[in-house]
Design an enzyme around this catalytic site. Structure first.
Site, mmCIF file in Angstrom:
data_model
loop_
_atom_site.group_PDB
_atom_site.id
_atom_site.type_symbol
_atom_site.label_atom_id
_atom_site.label_comp_id
_atom_site.label_asym_id
_atom_site.label_seq_id
_atom_site.Cartn_x
_atom_site.Cartn_y
_atom_site.Cartn_z
ATOM 1 C CE LYS A 146 41.082 42.660 40.363
ATOM 2 N NZ LYS A 146 40.346 41.573 41.003
ATOM 3 C CG ASP A 154 35.180 43.126 43.368
ATOM 4 O OD1 ASP A 154 35.585 43.484 42.239
ATOM 5 O OD2 ASP A 154 35.796 42.349 44.104
ATOM 6 C CD GLN A 186 41.162 38.374 42.421
ATOM 7 O OE1 GLN A 186 41.334 39.580 42.485
ATOM 8 N NE2 GLN A 186 40.549 37.807 41.395
#
Ligand code: NAP
Length: 290
Positions: free
Chosen positions: A52, A119, A96
């Site tokens: 990422k 997300d 995460q």
């Protein structure tokens, strides 16, 4: 058999994002900024986070990685999220997953400001997505849609079977493909561990598109699908020999497919690209550019 090459598609999307960012920066704006929070040293998470952060650079974004020890408390993590929520220089934040046992992941997701939730896991974004409204769409599901769109795989009017109902993959992709979106209007069946085996086989054998996200290597075998199927393999499984494989017995099933995603190099690359699209959207919302 044709490969749905996630790397090729992701590279093209990222090049396009980088061009848009360059135009904004030329116009005097700051770069988009993603903050990533990583708790502990879970090996797969380390690798996802690295990818990422690297892709942020390729997209022309700034990024920062905040590392927390695996002993961090939920209260401390929630406090950090509040700081990021009010930090005007951050457009989007990712915490995460998975998180250590002492932390309730849903409470953490709920604490992220919806306008920074790149997300797409916050109930406000998930709900808007389900209602067909503008929202950050869950990245893996959105990445699958972008991949199908890039290769012009027909979706509207097709019968699609999703195997696995997780909140991050199975559930959102089943909603997105059945919605009246740019990529959607399919007739979707969502299956899970309580789906009787005979019913699962009945459904997958007549499906035009099968999307599998169960986390079991070799779960999809040739007898489960019809000739000419489009097969999207979301699984990422590490075998004892260190090899990464998906949920599909690729060598055996691929010859039956019209389209199939490889693992690695398929959906994983698209998940990261979709996060970049969401981050650019958060940034453009901030500057009222969208
Ligand atoms: P998850 O939360 O573990 O969910 C697995 C789902 O599969 C559950 O809904 C479970 O049903 C269902 N399932 C398990 N066994 C089944 C069976 N025999 N028949 C039908 N359904 C079954 O998994 P996830 O987070 O969605 O991840 C799935 C896989 O995708 C993992 O390998 C993960 O690493 C990978 N993944 C990849 C990406 C990417 O970017 N490529 C992103 C996310 C995840 P129940 O709900 O009934 O338990």
């Amino acid at each position: 058999m044709n490969l749905l090459d996630g790397k090729r598609c992701a590279d093209s999307l990222i090049a396009d994002i980088a061009k848009q960012v360059a135009r904004h920066v030329d116009a005097g704006l700051r770069k988009p900024h993603m903050t990533v929070v990583l708790v502990g040293h879970h090996a797969p998470s380390e690798s996802y986070v690295k990818s990422k952060v690297t892709t942020c650079t390729l997209s022309g974004f700034e990024s920062n990685l905040i590392r927390l020890p695996k002993t961090v408390t939920e209260k401390e993590l929630l406090w950090l999220i509040q700081q990021i929520n009010t930090d005007a220089s951050t457009d989007g934040v990712i915490v995460q997953l998975p998180l250590p046992k002492q932390i309730n992941a849903q409470r953490v997701i709920n604490a992220i400001a919806p306008e920074k939730d790149i997300d797409g896991f916050h109930p406000a974004n998930f709900g808007r997505m389900a209602l067909g409204q503008k929202a950050f769409r869950p990245a893996t599901a959105y990445g699958i849609c972008k991949l199908l769109q890039f290769y012009q795989v027909p979706v509207a009017g097709k019968h699609c079977v999703v195997i696995g109902r997780s909140n991050i993959v199975g559930k959102p992709i089943s909603i997105m493909l059945s919605n009246d979106f740019d990529i959607g209007n399919a007739t979707v069946t969502l299956t899970h561990i309580e789906t009787p085996r005979e019913l699962l086989l009945e459904e997958t054998r007549r499906a035009d598109i099968v999307i599998v996200a169960v986390g079991i290597p070799g779960f999809v075998t040739p007898d489960m699908v019809k000739d000419g199927v489009t097969l999207i393999d979301v699984g990422i499984n590490r075998l004892e020999n260190g090899k990464i494989v998906g949920d599909v017995d690729f060598p055996a099933v691929a010859p039956k497919c019209e389209w199939i995603t490889p693992v690695p190099g398929g959906v994983g690359r698209m998940t990261v690209a979709a996060l970049m699209i969401n981050t650019l959207m958060a940034y453009q919302n901030n500057f009222e550019l969208a």
